[in-house]
Scaffold this motif. Structure first.
Motif, PDB file in Angstrom:
ATOM      1  N   PHE A  16       9.758 -88.294  33.748  1.00 26.98           N
ATOM      2  CA  PHE A  16       9.038 -87.508  34.759  1.00 26.98           C
ATOM      3  C   PHE A  16       8.668 -86.137  34.189  1.00 26.98           C
ATOM      4  N   ILE A  17       7.708 -85.525  34.854  1.00 28.17           N
ATOM      5  CA  ILE A  17       7.273 -84.179  34.460  1.00 28.17           C
ATOM      6  C   ILE A  17       7.653 -83.229  35.593  1.00 28.17           C
ATOM      7  N   ALA A  18       8.377 -82.166  35.246  1.00 27.37           N
ATOM      8  CA  ALA A  18       8.787 -81.157  36.222  1.00 27.37           C
ATOM      9  C   ALA A  18       7.996 -79.883  35.928  1.00 27.37           C
ATOM     10  N   ILE A  19       7.318 -79.356  36.933  1.00 25.03           N
ATOM     11  CA  ILE A  19       6.547 -78.124  36.715  1.00 25.03           C
ATOM     12  C   ILE A  19       7.112 -77.014  37.605  1.00 25.03           C
ATOM     13  N   TYR A  70       7.978 -79.359  32.002  1.00 25.69           N
ATOM     14  CA  TYR A  70       9.049 -80.033  31.257  1.00 25.69           C
ATOM     15  C   TYR A  70       8.844 -81.543  31.335  1.00 25.69           C
ATOM     16  N   LEU A  71       8.919 -82.200  30.197  1.00 27.19           N
ATOM     17  CA  LEU A  71       8.911 -83.661  30.146  1.00 27.19           C
ATOM     18  C   LEU A  71      10.365 -84.110  29.992  1.00 27.19           C
ATOM     19  N   ALA A 105      -1.805 -78.316  30.488  1.00 27.11           N
ATOM     20  CA  ALA A 105      -0.392 -78.182  30.121  1.00 27.11           C
ATOM     21  C   ALA A 105       0.245 -79.525  29.797  1.00 27.11           C
ATOM     22  N   ILE A 106      -0.103 -80.569  30.551  1.00 25.54           N
ATOM     23  CA  ILE A 106       0.671 -81.814  30.413  1.00 25.54           C
ATOM     24  C   ILE A 106      -0.097 -82.954  29.751  1.00 25.54           C
ATOM     25  N   ALA A 107      -1.421 -82.807  29.599  1.00 21.16           N
ATOM     26  CA  ALA A 107      -2.217 -83.912  29.035  1.00 21.16           C
ATOM     27  C   ALA A 107      -1.751 -84.345  27.641  1.00 21.16           C
ATOM     28  N   PRO A 108      -1.315 -83.407  26.773  1.00 16.57           N
ATOM     29  CA  PRO A 108      -0.901 -83.839  25.429  1.00 16.57           C
ATOM     30  C   PRO A 108       0.230 -84.866  25.441  1.00 16.57           C
ATOM     31  N   TRP A 109       0.928 -84.981  26.552  1.00 11.58           N
ATOM     32  CA  TRP A 109       2.021 -85.955  26.604  1.00 11.58           C
ATOM     33  C   TRP A 109       1.524 -87.361  26.991  1.00 11.58           C
ATOM     34  N   PRO A 152       3.480 -89.933  33.839  1.00 13.97           N
ATOM     35  CA  PRO A 152       4.692 -90.007  34.657  1.00 13.97           C
ATOM     36  C   PRO A 152       4.515 -89.252  35.973  1.00 13.97           C
ATOM     37  N   ALA A 153       5.448 -89.484  36.882  1.00 11.32           N
ATOM     38  CA  ALA A 153       5.465 -88.742  38.148  1.00 11.32           C
ATOM     39  C   ALA A 153       5.619 -87.243  37.861  1.00 11.32           C
TER      40      ALA A 153
END
Lengths: 320, 320
Positions: A7-10, A20-21, A55-59, A66-67
């Motif tokens: 999951f991804i926590a922002i 955070y991944l 911020a999160i696309a590179p993952w 993920p959620a």
């Protein structure tokens, strides 16, 4: 590891976005895989959706989509997805019950609520993000879920929070960190060209003593000593910053000590959940008034809170 | 009218330059002919000499190059001509004894000193400009030159000043005006797009009551109510600014009330020397704690002080 477990926590506050991944293993155990930062709610020039994506696309290549769980000022009236404030007493394990769901691009976002309370003087107080940190702290340290516990969460705003049997009963806000930033960078107290330098704990304690020890007025009428003690060459500008920090934190701790909502007397104990530096600052000030501290990492508390809620979500979706 | 009788007074503070062209008739009587404004000490992009020239040169054609008197932050360590601080007790009639003379272009400048004192808690305090305003006030209102008189000079920084038989005995600084500006324009308390609007005296008094009435902590832990009372729709953003002003001025007045350097008890009197708006703000807060005020114009006091000193200068130069 299934996609569900990742999951991804922002944590998206006024001045910073921290993404955070993570992998979850249980409602208490998790692993941080990667972290990326971005601009805060009031600093972005793009849309919130674009900032999150960046911020999160590179993952996405390795982990898919993920959620996403989101907390902080991004869920406020000046943010993106405005969620309600839960009214105290708040059980932080129930945050999902007032969360809002929204899709953005391929991501399914869960935006978490804030908390509010009414104080003895009938004033409202509010928080966004700290209720999640409290949840995470309690999950890692369940012994504090019993009886009355006074928490201090220092940061841009300090939150003093009274827990009773794991419920958030009430809390008070001091703008200590925001004052410090404004006064450090934009007032006559500290020179604009002041360099960094090692934090001077002696100057810090002198500042604490000014406001901790007075029965009135040493914040309003004492803070100018940050300037005059430089004029008199008692402090250089690096020391003056530590002294200013002490003046402000001392006044914050003094106000907590005399709050009518709880008893903070010599011999009592406070749980401080912050960065290492702020934990030491507050523990030092509290020790001056005879109060002991247990200190914990706010970073761990934040991730632990997100992990618990993500685990709740997937547990509720699992087939029997 | 001889050239000697005409003078230029420059009140040059942190954020503004105010240049006044005046005629003197006696050590108490004068006439303001013209006024021009310019950037303050920290706002100028040109040299101080160029800024002064630009402000006062337009008067040269008709009036030549009269004597220039200068006071305020321009005479400090961050200014142009750094003058000493006179040590309390200071007789404001003697300011010229510590003034510095300097020529710039065709102008003969007299840069006035500041004043300093050591407070009961051994802290230094300083002022630049207010000692001149006090001089001017006393020249216009000589009855206050006898006995103990407590003055309040509100502005960017409030100065609370104890006079005894016309001497400045000691004083304390509160950064009330500077706090207000920072918090109004650069904090989470007031929205950036907040429009101007009529000052809400009811909201102001509510703010005063929060900090005047508490024995501790309502500045540190109460100021966040500026935001929460907007969230709860009790105040709009224009009202919130007046409320914030009340919170800050209330804490300033409370600190003055409990200062150990003077007695400020119900029934005592304070002389407030400020703008019309600030005079009313402080008089209102002081009235809440049973203290009466005599209010005077800071503009008149400033010019009167410059006039007295200019008149002293030409009297000392006159042939017998």
């Amino acid at each position: 590891m299934s996609l569900k477990n990742t999951f991804i926590a922002i944590d998206w506050g006024t001045s910073h976005l921290r993404a955070y991944l993570c992998n979850t293993y249980s409602d208490k155990r998790f692993e941080l895989i990667a972290q990326r930062d971005g601009p805060g709610v009031i600093k972005g020039k793009k849309t919130f959706s674009q900032i999150m994506e960046q911020a999160i696309a590179p993952w996405a290549h390795e982990y898919g989509t993920p959620a996403v769980l989101m907390a902080g000022q991004i869920t406020s009236s000046i943010g993106w997805i405005e969620t309600p404030y839960m009214k105290c007493p708040v059980n932080p394990e129930k945050l999902l019950s007032s969360a809002l769901k929204q899709n953005s691009k391929q991501y399914a976002i869960t935006a978490l609520p804030g908390a509010q309370c009414v104080l003895h003087n009938t004033m409202l107080d509010v928080m966004r993000g700290e209720e999640l940190q409290i949840l995470g702290f309690l999950k890692q340290n369940p012994a504090y879920s019993q009886g009355k516990v006074l928490l201090c969460l220092p940061g841009t705003h300090t939150k003093w929070v009274l827990l009773e049997d794991g419920l958030i009963v009430c809390f008070k806000t001091a703008m200590t960190g925001e004052f410090y930033d404004l006064l450090c960078h934009q007032s006559v107290l500290i020179a604009n060209d002041c360099q960094g330098g090692e934090f001077d704990w002696q100057a810090y304690e002198q500042g604490c003593n000014l406001t901790l020890g007075s029965n009135s007025g040493n914040l309003a009428h004492g803070i100018f000593s940050v300037r005059t003690r430089q004029l008199s060459k008692e402090l250089d500008s690096v020391q003056a910053k530590a002294y200013l920090s002490g003046v402000l934190i001392g006044s914050d701790v003094r106000a907590a000590r005399y709050a009518t909502e709880w008893q903070l007397v010599p011999g009592s104990k406070v749980v401080v959940i912050g960065t290492e530096q702020l934990n030491r600052c507050f523990a030092t000030a509290l020790s001056h008034v005879g109060v002991q501290c247990d200190t914990f990492s706010v970073h761990t508390a934040t991730l632990s809170g997100f992990n618990y809620l993500h685990h709740q979500q997937i547990a509720s979706q699992s087939p029997l």
